[in-house]
Each structure stands twice: as structure tokens, then as C-alpha cells.
Write an enzyme that holds these catalytic residues in place. Structure first.
Site, PDB file in Angstrom:
ATOM      1  N   HIS A 212       0.692  -1.226   0.049  1.00 30.76           N
ATOM      2  CA  HIS A 212      -0.057   0.104  -0.011  1.00 30.76           C
ATOM      3  C   HIS A 212       0.777   1.312   0.004  1.00 30.76           C
ATOM      4  CE1 HIS A 212      -3.220   2.671   2.016  1.00 30.76           C
ATOM      5  NE2 HIS A 212      -3.248   2.825   0.774  1.00 30.76           N
TER       6      HIS A 212
ATOM      7  N   HIS B 172       1.610   4.843  -2.929  1.00 30.29           N
ATOM      8  CA  HIS B 172       1.650   6.003  -2.364  1.00 30.29           C
ATOM      9  C   HIS B 172       3.304   6.861  -2.560  1.00 30.29           C
ATOM     10  CE1 HIS B 172      -2.021   6.917   0.243  1.00 30.29           C
ATOM     11  NE2 HIS B 172      -2.074   5.668  -0.292  1.00 30.29           N
TER      12      HIS B 172
ATOM     13  N   HIS C 142      -4.426   1.010  -6.436  1.00 32.82           N
ATOM     14  CA  HIS C 142      -4.536   1.532  -5.426  1.00 32.82           C
ATOM     15  C   HIS C 142      -5.920   1.122  -4.750  1.00 32.82           C
ATOM     16  CE1 HIS C 142      -5.680   4.815  -2.146  1.00 32.82           C
ATOM     17  NE2 HIS C 142      -4.374   4.513  -1.784  1.00 32.82           N
TER      18      HIS C 142
ATOM     19  N   ASN D 162      -6.796  -0.607  -1.161  1.00 35.49           N
ATOM     20  CA  ASN D 162      -7.241   0.231  -0.144  1.00 35.49           C
ATOM     21  C   ASN D 162      -8.428   0.383   0.614  1.00 35.49           C
ATOM     22  OD1 ASN D 162      -6.366   3.127   1.210  1.00 35.49           O
ATOM     23  ND2 ASN D 162      -8.264   3.679  -0.008  1.00 35.49           N
TER      24      ASN D 162
ATOM     25  N   ILE E   4      -6.502   9.038  -0.764  1.00 35.02           N
ATOM     26  CA  ILE E   4      -6.933   8.825   0.422  1.00 35.02           C
ATOM     27  C   ILE E   4      -5.747   7.723   1.001  1.00 35.02           C
ATOM     28  CG2 ILE E   4      -8.413   7.037   0.031  1.00 35.02           C
ATOM     29  CD1 ILE E   4      -8.635   9.667   3.002  1.00 35.02           C
TER      30      ILE E   4
END
Length: 918
Positions: free
Chosen positions: A576, A581, A768, A772, A918
Site C-alpha cells: 500500500h 503512495h 490503489h 486500499n 486517501i
């Protein structure tokens, strides 16, 4: 009647001096604004001549007389034309009283032309200056109009320019107010032509930076195709966002630069010292530079500021009001969720463990143990007990969680081996399972440090378990039925350090799990190996298999819990955070630094960069920092980011981050040119991969058409100096520690560019979303995915073994995170799984991109893409009803929806946003 006068400028549009706000005009009536509020604008190189002419002939007729007052009105000019501009300014959603008063004053200033100045720049060259022809700076005037758009206010400006002025290619915008303005767009109406200048940008006050902002028209163009009149502005705009690598960044700036992760710890506090990530010892992707003051020089660590301070991100990357409110609401909700465990822990001076499953059930709104109307009693007694009891009885909305999807219809699903296996293919972390190709399994770690390389999961152990399914080990290999979840090499170097933590102690192993894919279509765990670093007397490798007696049964549950705990940590820190990110951040920085907003690749990537820098900065502030939620609630503790760095060093490769390449690398797919995506799945019922390949292919189709449209010439890729600088910077600055790796793709052809861009868009959107938005639906029930365990599995000679034999359920529950740890991480998972009301989804890309393009052919590409995603959604829904697909359907089983393109806002377990928001 308000009077607005033209603004004086030099040949290059700099050093601007504006006339007084309300001048007392002399007889120079040609500068008076008529009742229509039209403001005459002149080409900058002619203004001096105008002034000289006025001085010689003060009594000359006004501009409407037959004697021309402006140079282009003389015989050598072809005449003038009026160009109208509609300027859209975004309204603020929420304002304090002082801000409202200031806002009303700003509206007045805008109405009389004292709020904003705009200046047209032609695509044509002025032969005398060698730059683009420019109009005079013109005030934006008029009372605002809301029209049909509640988010924007409209103002107008009117230019008078020569008929041969040429097509406007850029607009220079100056903010005269003391506060920032969010410019949505400017629409120019030049006769029958309508030209869009998209903004979506914050323009700071001239008091903070005298440089005006450059806004280009929506038509994308390659550097070689840039009209001569705006070529200098294109280069200037790029230089303005790069900065010089010095000084502390200010909140209003939009400077994009690189730095290492030197702001996660605080060397002034012994328990907050953390190593810098980025460099030979601990390689890592680079982050956006903020330039805060150093609190130490060896190592050079940045100040983290005060708790309420936010880390810098370029102004246009910050959350909009709706997103900020959603995030703040999530934090407030988390505060209420954690209130009771926090108070109880404070009163008892310790963090309370779960003692029975009903303790866990009470966390959810759908209260299984107590009826909603039954009073809650903590049993604490006294004033504080009454106080807590009162809080508990306020209601379930604030203090309780929604029931996670994994137990919503089947409270006991998490206990079954089938569900344990299913989540490796259709859970929140379906990206680590791989095909087992041979035995014995061998470690790549140094045997002198970590012991024998051969796994304790021997052929004998696996053959015995496979036999339960009526199959030999040779048959299982031949039919590709054995699979592996291997966290051994990643975790073993950290196990001793983790197990030695004194604050918030937790215990872990390095784990390997072997699965068998049955003919019935179920993936079941066969055996688990849990390893500790070897000692002189013991290899410390423990093998667990499921059995039929009570003791083996509970040992197997504890072993599965340790695997889930490791899986949760690797998911959060590697798959993740690192692979989406952190890896995406350098792409965003390089895109803004090296690609003009006019560049087709910038326009394609722009929706996929939304909010990522802001959410990453917030993560550095309170999630992945020293003492943050990840450290306190996940197995690796203070070594979390070191583990993430080690994973980056050993396994991250850009060329393997695309879905087909990753599946082939893990043996979960085989290359097959006859298949649509060029690969064939080894397990057909692999929901993440099967649905993901549909999304991947749709993205690639879009990118392929788009790239061919703008790069029709085979040599245009190599000759695009902005594009080459962009790719070079990603490799050599953004991922500096990997710059010399041989696997970086070349960028010479349209196919090269298509693969690179498809990778990036997939990571930001589908990848993602898949890892997520299932965090709360799967992780919200603590026993299903404990983020840490506080005890090792007791062996026969251990003191805890007797307690385990007397009460195995208590041993299991007391190994889980404490109540406060659990509710902390549940609150974070709930927030991270939430779609905000302003979410922009991949399926709506045609609407988001329509404002960027006036090329109907390009608009068709995005429309076709949206239509493809609509069909994909139908196909996924159909798959989820197919009873033959056991990993999607079954009694009480939640369907696999993480890659459904659409979603309402909230915690839905579905929906693919454009970006990592997010």
C-alpha cells in the site's frame, strides 16, 4: 459610477504599475470606461507612442472620433475588434465571520476592477519585441453571476485588440487582493471562436509574489509545436515551479522539488530517533521537499513543527474544502470511537485486552451480545463508572463502528480455512501469493547469520497434506495446484528487533504458508512455517498443520493469526504505502517540473495526481512517523519504515509494477499472446487479477490511442525534450537510489511511452483501489486480520503452555491487539476506506477531461474509455453471481467488488478513483 483605467506595462509585461483605483481624470477622455464598462486594451509596444501623441495633442477627439487615438487605428492598421472574457472564480465553501466580511470587500474590489488583472498573449510574434503580442492589462469587472454552477462566480473582462492580433494562446493573471483566489477557468470569446483556458489553480496575492500567473489555452501541444508567441512563457512557467532547492517553502507556493525522508523522527527525543530513508544504506523514493529548519545536522533531520502545523505541499495539491471536511470528520469520528477504550485504559492505568469475543462484538453498531435498547454497564462503579456508562448509552452512531463486510452476513467466516485462502486471492492484499514451482523452498539470506537456507516445509510434510486431497505431490506440481505466501526473507532480519521492543511489546515470526488449490475451486492452507532467528542449539523453525484434535486445532488458529498479522504489516508498509503512495510521488513531482501544462502527457496524467502529495504529507505527519499509528498498531513497530525501505531495495522494479508483469513474475499467470492482455491466469477464479486485467486493458487501450494521436511521427518521442527530461528525472532524481538499475524501460517509441503511462495510471487508480478500500471491510474485524500479536505460540516447555491448555480462547484473544490498539487502527482503516463526496472516479474521466480538450477526437477516446468501464462493471457483477466461481459467491460471502468502477461516497468496499486520494 466607477472609473477603471488601463494598466501600464513594459514590452515584456513585467514591472507593472497600475493607475490609482479612483483617478480624477483629466481631459484624456480616451481612457474613460464607457457605461458598458469596456476597457480599451493596447499592444504593449504601442503604449509609449499613445502617451506621446496625447501630450502633443491634448484636445484630440475621443477614441470614437474619426481621428484615431490608438496607433492600430491609423491607416497602417486594419482596425480593431472586441474580445470578451468570462472569468470563473471558485467560491469558498466555509468561511469565518471575518472571512465573510473580507469576502464581501473582495467582491466589491472585483466589481470595480481592483481584484484581478488579465492580459492576453497572442500566439503570434510581435516583430519589434520578438515576443508574443500582448494586450494591455485589463481589470476583471462586474458584479459576480452564479449562473447554474453553485461552486463558481463569474466575472467579465473586455479587450479591444487589433484585428490581426492573432489567436490568444496564454493569459497572464495578477491577483491584486490580499488573499488568494481559486481560478476555475477563463473563457475567451473572439468573434465566433470560443477558447477555453482551464485553471483549477490557486493564484496568490501580488503582495506575496509580484509575478503574475500564466494560464495556457486548453489545446495540448508538444514542445516542438508550441506557437512562437508563447514559447518563452511555456519555458518560464516550468522554471517557476522548480525552485532552487533552498529555503523553507511557504504555504502559498507551488514549488515542486525532491528530498529524502528525513522528517519521520525527532533526534531530540530518544524514543523518536528514526533513520533517514533515501541513500545507499536505506534506499527509498524521494518525497516533495519542504525545506523546514533542521533540528540536527548529523543526521540532517527536519523539524516536524508543532502538532497543529501541516507539512508543506504545493498549493494546488492541497485538499479542497469537501475533502478536508471529510478527512476532519473521519478524525472526529475516530476520536469518538476511541473514547471509551481510552477512558477505560486511563482509569485502569493499563491497556485492556479482549477477554472474550463479546468484547469485540460490542464495538459494532449491529450489537450481537446486547440488544440496542439494553443499557450498557462497564462495571467500573463510582463516579467515573457512571460517567463512562453514560457515554456508552448516548447512542451507537458516534461510539460504535459499522459491522465489517467480512462478518456482516456470516459471523464465523473468518475461522474457516477456505476463507483464509480466499482472502489471499480476493481480500485486501491479493498481491503476494505466488505459484510454488519447486521444493525445497530456499532462503536467499546469509546462512552464516540466519541459519540453514532450506525451509522446514519439506517434501515429506507437503506430500502428506496433499494426500488428503487424493493427489500425489508430483501431480500437484504438474497441475499447478501449490501456492506460496512467503514473508520469510522480508521479515526474518527484523524479528529479533521487533520481539525486543519494550514499549507496546509485540511478538512475531517470519512466516511461510503453502496453499493447495482444490478441484472444487477452493484455495486451502496446507502448512505454515513460523521462524525465529536461529540459536546455537535450535534452528527455531516451527511447522503447523491443521489437525483434528483440540490442541492442534487451536495451534493452527494461532499460526494463521501470525500469518495474518504479517500479511497486514506487509500490505500496509510495502504494497500500500511503498508501491502506490511513495512510488507515485516522484512521478507527480517530475510531471509538474518537466512537463508544461500544455503537454499532452501532463494533461493525461493530471487527474491521476489529485490529492496524492497532500495525503502523503499527512501520512508523514501522523501515520508513518515515529510514534505514529502504524508504529503503535502494526507488527514492525519502530522498524516499520526500515522494513519498507528494505522491501524497496530488494523487490521494487518499475517494469514489474504493471499488473500483467507482476502476475507473470509471481507465476500467477503465463504469457499467452492469444489472450487479450497477453497473459493467461493459472487460477481462473482469481478475482483481483481477473477484474484487474479488465481495468488494465481498458487503461492501456485509452493510453495507446492517446499516444498515437499526439505522437504520429516515429521520431517525435525521442525528440520531445520535455518528455525525455521527465523520464530522466523520474529515474535519476525521483528514484535516485535505483537510477543505475538495468531494468528501467527505454523511452524511444510510442509503445514504450504507452507501457510507462499505463503503469502509472494503473498504480494510481486500479491498483490503489484494490488494496486500499477493502481495509475496513476486511480488517475492521480484529480476529480476521490482527495488525499485531502480543504473544508467541506457546511450546510445551513454556510457562504459558499450561494456561493455553486450560483456556485456549483466552490465549488467542490475549494475543490480539489491546482494545485501544484495535480501535485506533480500526478508526484509521475506516477513514482510509472512505470515499469523500468530491471523489473523482476513473469511469467519469470523460467529464473531467472534457474541460481540458477541445479536440473532439481526443474527447472520443475518453468517452469510449468510460463506455468500456461501464461494460466492465456489468461483467464483474455477472461474475459475482456465477456460482462456479467459489471465491466470489457463497453463503454469507461478500462479493468481490473492490474493482467495480463506480461507488457512492462512504465506506463501500468498491469504486476506482482516478488518483491516490486517501
Amino acid at each position: 459610477m466607477f472609473i477603471a483605467s488601463p494598466v501600464k506595462t513594459n514590452l515584456y509585461g513585467v514591472g507593472l504599475v497600475r493607475s490609482p483605483a479612483f483617478p480624477v481624470l483629466p481631459r484624456r477622455l480616451q481612457h474613460r470606461v464607457p457605461l458598458s464598462r469596456q476597457v480599451r486594451a493596447v499592444i504593449s509596444r504601442e503604449e509609449k507612442a499613445v502617451d506621446q501623441e496625447d501630450e502633443k495633442s491634448i484636445n484630440r477627439s475621443v477614441v470614437y472620433s474619426s481621428s484615431p487615438a490608438f496607433p492600430w487605428q491609423r491607416s497602417k492598421y486594419t482596425g480593431t475588434k472586441t474580445v470578451m472574457a468570462v472569468v470563473k472564480i471558485r467560491k469558498k465553501m466555509r468561511e469565518k465571520l471575518t472571512e465573510r466580511l473580507g469576502h464581501q470587500f473582495e467582491l466589491l474590489m472585483k466589481a470595480v476592477g481592483q481584484g484581478m488583472l488579465v492580459q492576453l498573449v497572442s500566439e503570434d510574434i510581435d516583430p519589434e519585441t520578438g515576443s508574443g503580442r500582448r494586450s494591455l492589462e485589463t481589470p476583471v469587472l462586474g458584479l459576480p453571476k452564479a449562473r447554474n454552477d453553485p461552486r463558481n462566480l463569474e466575472f467579465t473582462a473586455t479587450f479591444t485588440v487589433p484585428t490581426d492580433f492573432g489567436k490568444p494562446g496564454a493569459i497572464l493573471v495578477t491577483n491584486l487582493l490580499s488573499s488568494e483566489i481559486c481560478l476555475s477557468e477563463i473563457i475567451i470569446r473572439d468573434g465566433s471562436d470560443t477558447i477555453l483556458f482551464p485553471g483549477n489553480t490557486w493564484i496568490h496575492s501580488r503582495n506575496e509574489n509580484p509575478e503574475g500567473r500564466i494560464i495556457f489555452r486548453s489545446q495540448p501541444c508538444l514542445p516542438s509545436q508550441t506557437p512562437a508567441g508563447i514559447k518563452e512563457l511555456r519555458e518560464k512557467d516550468l522554471r517557476s515551479v522548480r525552485g532552487n532547492g533552498k529555503g523553507e517553502r511557504k504555504p502559498h507556493e507551488r514549488i515542486y522539488d525532491y528530498d529524502v525522508y528525513n522528517d519521520l523522527g525527532d533526534p531530540r527525543k530518544k524514543d523518536r530517533v528514526r533513520p533517514i530513508l533515501g541513500g545507499p544504506e536505506r534506499p527509498y523514493p524521494r518525497r516533495c521537499r519542504s525545506g523546514r529548519t533542521l533540528v540536527s545536522r548529523d543526521p540532517p533531520c527536519e523539524s516536524r513543527g508543532k502538532d497543529k502545523d501541516e507539512f508543506y505541499v504545493p498549493r494546488d495539491e492541497e485538499f479542497e474544502d469537501i475533502k478536508r471536511d471529510t478527512f476532519t470528520a473521519g478524525r472526529l469520528k475516530a476520536l469518538f470511537h476511541n473514547l471509551v477504550p481510552s477512558i477505560a485504559a486511563a482509569l485502569s492505568n493499563l491497556d485492556i485486552p479482549f477477554t472474550c469475543f463479546s468484547d469485540i462484538d460490542k464495538l459494532y453498531k449491529c450489537d450481537i451480545v446486547l440488544r440496542p435498547t439494553e443499557p450498557k454497564d462497564t462495571g467500573l462503579g463510582g463516579f467515573f463508572g457512571s460517567f463512562v456508562d453514560g457515554i456508552l448509552n448516548v447512542g451507537e452512531t458516534l461510539l460504535k463502528y459499522d459491522t465489517p463486510a467480512v462478518i456482516k452476513s456470516d459471523r464465523f467466516a473468518w475461522l474457516r480455512d477456505n476463507e483464509f485462502g480466499r482472502q489471499a486471492l480476493a481480500g485486501v492484499n491479493p498481491v503476494n501469493i505466488e505459484l510454488l514451482k519447486e521444493l525445497p523452498i530456499r532462503s536467499k539470506l546469509d546462512p552464516a547469520v540466519y541459519g540453514p537456507q532450506e525451509s522446514a516445509l519439506t517434501e515429506e510434510v507437503i506430500a502428506k497434506e496433499v494426500l488428503h486431497y487424493g493427489m500425489t505431490l508430483e501431480q500437484a506440481f504438474e497441475e499447478q495446484r501449490l501456492f506460496l505466501l512467503d514473508y520469510h526473507d522480508m521479515l526474518l532480519p527484523f524479528v529479533d528487533k521487533i520481539n525486543s521492543l519494550k514499549e507496546d511489546p509485540r511478538k512475531t515470526y517470519a512466516s511461510r504458508t503453502i496453499f493447495f488449490y482444490s478441484k472444487a475451486g477452493a484455495l486451502r492452507p496446507l502448512a505454515i512455517e513460523l521462524s525465529l532467528p536461529p540459536t546455537p542449539d535450535n534452528e527455531n523453525k516451527f511447522v503447523y498443520v491443521h489437525g483434528h484434535d483440540a490442541t492442534t486445532h487451536w495451534m493452527w488458529k494461532l499460526a494463521k493469526a501470525h500469518v495474518c498479522s504479517n500479511d497486514a504489516g506487509v500490505h500496509q508498509l510495502v504494497n500500500h504505502w511503498l508501491r502506490t503512495h511513495a512510488s507515485m510521488e516522484p512521478y507527480i513531482i517530475a510531471t509538474n517540473r518537466q512537463l508544461s501544462t500544455m503537454h499532452p502527457v501532463y494533461k493525461l496524467l493530471h487527474p491521476h495526481m489529485r490529492y496524492t502529495l497532500e495525503i502523503n504529507a499527512r501520512a508523514r505527519k501522523s501515520l508513518i512517523n515515529g510514534g505514529g499509528i502504524i508504529e503503535s498498531c502494526f507488527t514492525p513497530g519502530k522498524y516499520s519504515m526500515e522494513l519498507s525501505s528494505a522491501a524497496y531495495k530488494s523487490m521494487w522494479r518499475f517494469d514489474m509494477e504493471g499488473l500483467p508483469a507482476d502476475l507473470v513474475r509471481r507465476g500467477m499467470a503465463e504469457e499467452d499472446a492469444s489472450e487479450e492482455c497477453g497473459v493467461k491466469l493459472v487460477i481462473e477464479d482469481y478475482p483481483y487479477a481477473a477484474d484487474g486485467l479488465l481495468i488494465w486493458k481498458a487503461i492501456k487501450n485509452l493510453v495507446e490511442s492517446y499516444v498515437k494521436h499526439f505522437y504520429s511521427d516515429t521520431k517525435s518521442i525521442a525528440s520531445d525534450f520535455e518528455l525525455q527530461a521527465w523520464w530522466d528525472e523520474i529515474k535519476n532524481k525521483g528514484h535516485y537510489d535505483k537510477k543505475d538499475e538495468p531494468w528501467w524501460p527505454k523511452l524511444n517509441t510510442a509503445q514504450d511511452l504507452t507501457e510507462i503511462l499505463t503503469n502509472m495510471i494503473w498504480i494510481a487508480s486500479g491498483q490503489h483501489a484494490a488494496i486500499n478500500f477493502g481495509q475496513y471491510p476486511f480488517g475492521g474485524y480484529v480476529p480476521n486480520r490482527p495488525t499485531l500479536l502480543r504473544k508467541l505460540i506457546p511450546q510445551e516447555n513454556d510457562p504459558e503452555y499450561e494456561m493455553f491448555m486450560r483456556n485456549p480462547q483466552y490465549s488467542f484473544l490475549s494475543s490480539l491487539p489491546t482494545q485501544l490498539q484495535a480501535t485506533k487502527v480500526m478508526a484509521v482503516q475506516e477513514t482510509l476506506s472512505t470515499h469523500s463526496a468530491d471523489e473523482e472516479y476513473l469511469i467519469d474521466l470523460k467529464e473531467n477531461q472534457r474541460r481540458w480538450f477541445q479536440d473532439e477526437e481526443v474527447v472520443k477516446y475518453f468517452s469510449k474509455f468510460s463506455e468500456e468501464l461501464e461494460e466492465i462493471e456489468k461483467k464483474i457483477n455477472k461474475r459475482n453471481k456465477d456460482k462456479k466461481l467459489k471465491n466470489r459467491t457463497g453463503a454469507g460471502m461478500p462479493p468481490y467488488e473492490l474493482l467495480l468502477p463506480t461507488s457512492p461516497h462512504g465506506v463501500t468496499g468498491r469504486g476506482i478513483p482516478n488518483s491516490i486520494s486517501i
